[in-house]
Design an enzyme around this catalytic site. Structure first.
Site, PDB file in Angstrom:
ATOM      1  CE  LYS A  12      11.578  19.718 -10.717  1.00 30.96           C
ATOM      2  NZ  LYS A  12      10.442  20.198 -11.503  1.00 30.96           N
TER       3      LYS A  12
ATOM      4  CG  HIS B 295      -1.719  -1.225   1.421  1.00 31.70           C
ATOM      5  ND1 HIS B 295      -2.972  -1.438   0.878  1.00 31.70           N
ATOM      6  CD2 HIS B 295      -1.402  -2.370   2.075  1.00 31.70           C
ATOM      7  CE1 HIS B 295      -3.396  -2.639   1.229  1.00 31.70           C
ATOM      8  NE2 HIS B 295      -2.455  -3.232   1.936  1.00 31.70           N
TER       9      HIS B 295
ATOM     10  CB  SER C 267      13.368  22.898 -14.778  1.00 29.10           C
ATOM     11  OG  SER C 267      12.606  24.077 -14.870  1.00 29.10           O
TER      12      SER C 267
ATOM     13  CD  GLU D 235       8.961  12.576 -15.413  1.00 30.03           C
ATOM     14  OE1 GLU D 235       8.173  13.336 -15.989  1.00 30.03           O
ATOM     15  OE2 GLU D 235       9.927  12.995 -14.753  1.00 30.03           O
TER      16      GLU D 235
END
Ligand code: ARG
Length: 438
Positions: free
Chosen positions: A281, A154, A275, A288
């Site tokens: 970043k 979980h 970024s 992804e």
């Protein structure tokens, strides 16, 4: 330029020509198409449907086309309906009239079927190789990082495990992926060449000969099925879907683990991006993208299943839609396996952070309950006692092992000095994962 036209009064509309042409994508099949034709010609000569001389001339012509494509002298492009027309018309330009005998006892229906089977079979083995490379990287990464980390259910910290055990779960998934592909290859390993358009041929051909020449186990049993079966493409796409689902799960883990919230791993600069606005970043784009590309592979599977679902026997042009879906998914799978291999072979595990997460997560609570069971308490009662201890510890911002014995005894008199050794994380691992695994 076409291979047909005798029965037509008007020429094809340009709109239709563009709509119908598959050369823009089936140009990938040039090698398989020429190999298929060569096997066919050898068979025709052996069965005396062509003379030895004719067979030799056609074979030489085909060989020269293959060589010229491979060395860049002949581009597979132009105003042709498909790869089959491209090869045959080029053959005619090279060797003259005898080229017109190549298509004796054959249809483009069995031709495209054999081309695609050869291609799918070959590329499936490429995928298997890429899987093996990734598996080796996973094994090395695990060996190098036999460190303690929390395991989750979980997405809540559950029990202590090692990073090695965690990552080797993906090794097991990939082993099944490999077996699935090899099974699919075994099932599809039959030659459709000789089925002709749908009904076989009245020429005395030898399908066993061409099957053997092309490395297939045997010819297909049924002509209609042979030309219109695309199960093997669907099966491969389904195997690819399972692979990319596994890669997507792993990507998700890497994305989470590389966030400051987890901070368990560092993805190398080589596989990260920045970024344009936020200077601090470092984004896990590679992972992804793999996660994102899952959509396109599932899409190919659904697309071809849908294309095939209402097609009566035997060949129908709908089936031309199989290729782009397969090629796209194949390219995606191969590049995702490669990129995942790059991410993992440069990944750093932050073992202090994984250990701290274990310590903060009460990951020896189950073992603490087992300790009480060992001292004679029923598991349900032990579960309750340890639950109360966890609540107490949370309040005091401590771990179970931080509590002195007299405090523990307030919860159960069964606790003794040996509790600390029993719930030590390393000892827990030795008793669990290590003991129960080879
Ligand atoms: N481009 C076609 C395909 O991919 C080749 C087979 C053409 N056969 C035919 N009868 N028109 O399916």
């Amino acid at each position: 330029m076409k291979l047909w036209g005798g029965r037509f009064k008007k020429s094809e509309s340009k709109i239709m020509e563009d709509f119908n042409s598959s050369l823009g994508f089936d140009n990938r099949l040039y090698k398989e198409d020429i190999e298929g034709s060569m096997a066919h010609v050898r068979m025709l000569a052996k069965c005396k449907i062509l003379s030895q001389e004719e067979g030799k001339d056609i074979l030489e012509g085909l060989k020269s086309i293959l060589e010229d494509i491979e060395n860049g002298n002949l581009k597979v492009e132009g105003d042709y309906e498909d790869i089959h027309s491209f090869v045959e018309i080029n053959l005619l330009n090279r060797i003259g009239q005898v080229a017109k005998k190549l298509h004796t006892a054959r249809s483009r229906n069995d031709q495209v079927a054999v081309d695609l089977r050869l291609y799918v079979k070959r590329e499936a083995l490429e995928v298997v190789q890429s899987i093996e490379i990734l598996q080796n990287t996973i094994k090395d990464l695990g060996e190098l990082n036999n460190v303690i980390m929390p395991g989750y259910t979980h997405l809540q910290r559950a029990q202590v495990i090692t990073f090695k055990h965690y990552i080797m779960a993906y090794y097991s998934m990939l082993s099944r992926d490999k077996t699935r592909i090899l099974n699919a290859v075994e099932i599809m390993d039959e030659s459709p060449l000789g089925c002709c358009a749908l009904a076989g041929t009245t020429y005395n051909i030898d399908r066993y000969f061409t099957a053997k020449e092309l490395g297939f186990r045997k010819p297909v049993d049924n002509f209609l099925d042979g030309v219109s079966d695309r199960d093997y493409v669907i099966e491969m796409l389904s195997d690819f879907s399972i692979i990319i689902m596994h890669l997507s799960r792993l990507s998700e883990e890497l994305i989470l683990w590389s966030s400051k919230e987890f901070d368990f791993v560092q993805i190398d600069d080589e596989f990260s991006t920045g970024s344009s606005i936020m200077p601090q970043k470092k984004n896990p784009d590679a992972a992804e993208l793999i996660r994102g590309k899952t959509g396109r592979v599932y899409g190919s599977l659904m697309s071809l299943l849908t294309t095939m679902k209402g097609i009566p026997l035997a060949y129908n042009k709908d089936m031309q839609e199989d290729k782009e879906q397969f090629f796209n998914s194949l390219d995606t799978i191969l590049s995702c396996l490669k990129v995942m291999n790059g991410i993992l072979s440069t990944l750093k595990i932050k073992k202090d952070n994984t250990f701290n997460a274990v310590k903060k997560g009460f990951l020896n609570a189950t073992e603490a309950a087992d300790y009480l069971v060992g001292k004679g308490m029923a598991f349900r009662d032990a579960h309750k006692v340890i639950g109360e201890i966890v609540l107490y510890c949370e309040d005091k911002n401590k771990s179970i092992e931080d509590l002195p014995l007299d405090e523990l005894k307030n919860f159960s008199t069964l606790f003794a000095e040996d509790i600390y050794e029993f719930i030590d994380y390393k000892n827990t691992l030795n008793r669990g994962i290590k003991k129960n695994l080879k």
